[in-house]
Design an enzyme around this catalytic site. Structure first.
Site, short mmCIF file in Angstrom:
data_model
loop_
_atom_site.label_atom_id
_atom_site.label_comp_id
_atom_site.label_asym_id
_atom_site.label_seq_id
_atom_site.Cartn_x
_atom_site.Cartn_y
_atom_site.Cartn_z
N HIS A 113 0.73 -1.50 0.16
CA HIS A 113 -0.31 0.09 -0.09
C HIS A 113 1.33 0.79 0.25
CE1 HIS A 113 -3.13 -2.79 1.08
NE2 HIS A 113 -3.87 -1.60 0.80
N ASN A 168 7.62 -4.21 3.42
CA ASN A 168 6.75 -3.61 3.46
C ASN A 168 6.38 -4.21 5.06
OD1 ASN A 168 4.40 -2.86 2.68
ND2 ASN A 168 3.43 -5.69 2.78
#
Length: 292
Positions: free
Chosen positions: A145, A176
């Site tokens: 994201h 991440n």
């Protein structure tokens, strides 16, 4: 990584970085190129104007400006997508966002809407080819994201839109779940402390050719940036840059001034600020001003 060593890497990166551009593709009326957006008279809506100069250098308030929106780039081919919780500049050539920007208020740092059960999904508001979750299967990269799901718990639609593939980049797993996740959590703490943050993040492409994944050949970034600004009394801004690999370092080692991130990426961040404020806060990287 020692900060001096990383600074040398930044200098090399800044010298070698090409600015990626792309041609506008065909598609539906739900999206617009930067030129179409400006011609429609919506430039004020997306923050492409300058507010009145502040009376004092150490005080600036949120007066409704879209401070988080970087300067739009004419003839770049970027597709500007306005979402409930963020704005994205999508690149139809690389098939990843150029940048994603959002205003994170204290009231948006939590809420009843969770990510459980929401699937990553392709974005029908862009022209084909459209990236889907299958491009990431067995690629060795996470679906990272840019605007995090954790910043969108305040609204059901915002949470669902955070899983659009136009908000996603191929991201090394250790990054991440490690440093990238850590700074996301810190941003929510800072928003609670200061009331408002203005955030922009995205990929950095500095090689002449780039690795790709999946059937649609989604571009894998070599690095990622994030710039963060707070207003109010004594406004501050800071930037960070992370290599997109599985090396593990404290993300505080990657702190940079916003000016340095601008030099590396080619973007102009926070252009709606009064020039005297912008020039002051973007020139320094005083991480002591951001409690941890």
């Amino acid at each position: 990584m020692n900060i001096k060593v990383f600074s040398k890497w930044l200098i090399v990166l800044a010298i070698s970085l090409p600015i990626v551009s792309c041609n506008q593709g065909k598609g539906k009326e739900k999206y617009s190129s930067v030129n179409e957006t400006q011609q429609s008279g919506n430039s004020k809506e997306i923050g492409n104007t300058q507010p009145n100069q502040a009376n004092e250098i150490d005080q600036v308030s949120d007066n409704g400006e879209r401070y988080e929106i970087p300067a739009l780039r004419e003839k770049s081919g970027e597709i500007i997508l306005h979402r409930r919780g963020y704005t994205v500049s999508y690149n139809p050539k690389t098939l990843i966002p150029n940048w994603v920007a959002w205003h994170l208020s204290a009231s948006h740092t939590d809420g009843p809407y969770k990510r459980g059960g929401i699937q990553f999904h392709e974005d029908d508001d862009i022209p084909e080819p459209r990236v889907n979750t299958y491009d990431y299967i067995q690629s060795g990269y996470d679906r990272g994201h840019m605007c995090p799901a954790g910043d969108n718990k305040w609204d059901k639609e915002a949470m669902e839109q955070s899983f659009l593939m136009t908000n996603i980049c191929p991201q090394a797993h250790s990054l991440n779940v490690g440093s990238w996740n850590s700074i996301e959590q810190h941003c929510r703490k800072w928003a609670n402390q200061y009331g408002d943050l203005y955030i922009v993040c995205g990929p950095i492409l500095y090689r002449q050719t780039h690795k790709t994944i999946g059937q649609h050949k989604v571009t894998v970034p070599e690095a990622f940036f994030k710039v963060i600004m707070r207003l109010g009394k004594n406004p501050q801004a800071v930037g960070v840059i992370f290599r997109n690999d599985d090396s593990r370092h404290e993300w505080g080692d990657y702190v940079n001034s916003v000016d340095q991130v601008e030099r590396i990426t080619g973007y102009d961040f926070f252009p709606a600020l009064p020039d005297n404020i912008e020039n002051k806060i973007e020139a320094k990287a005083d991480f002591d001003q951001w409690p941890r």
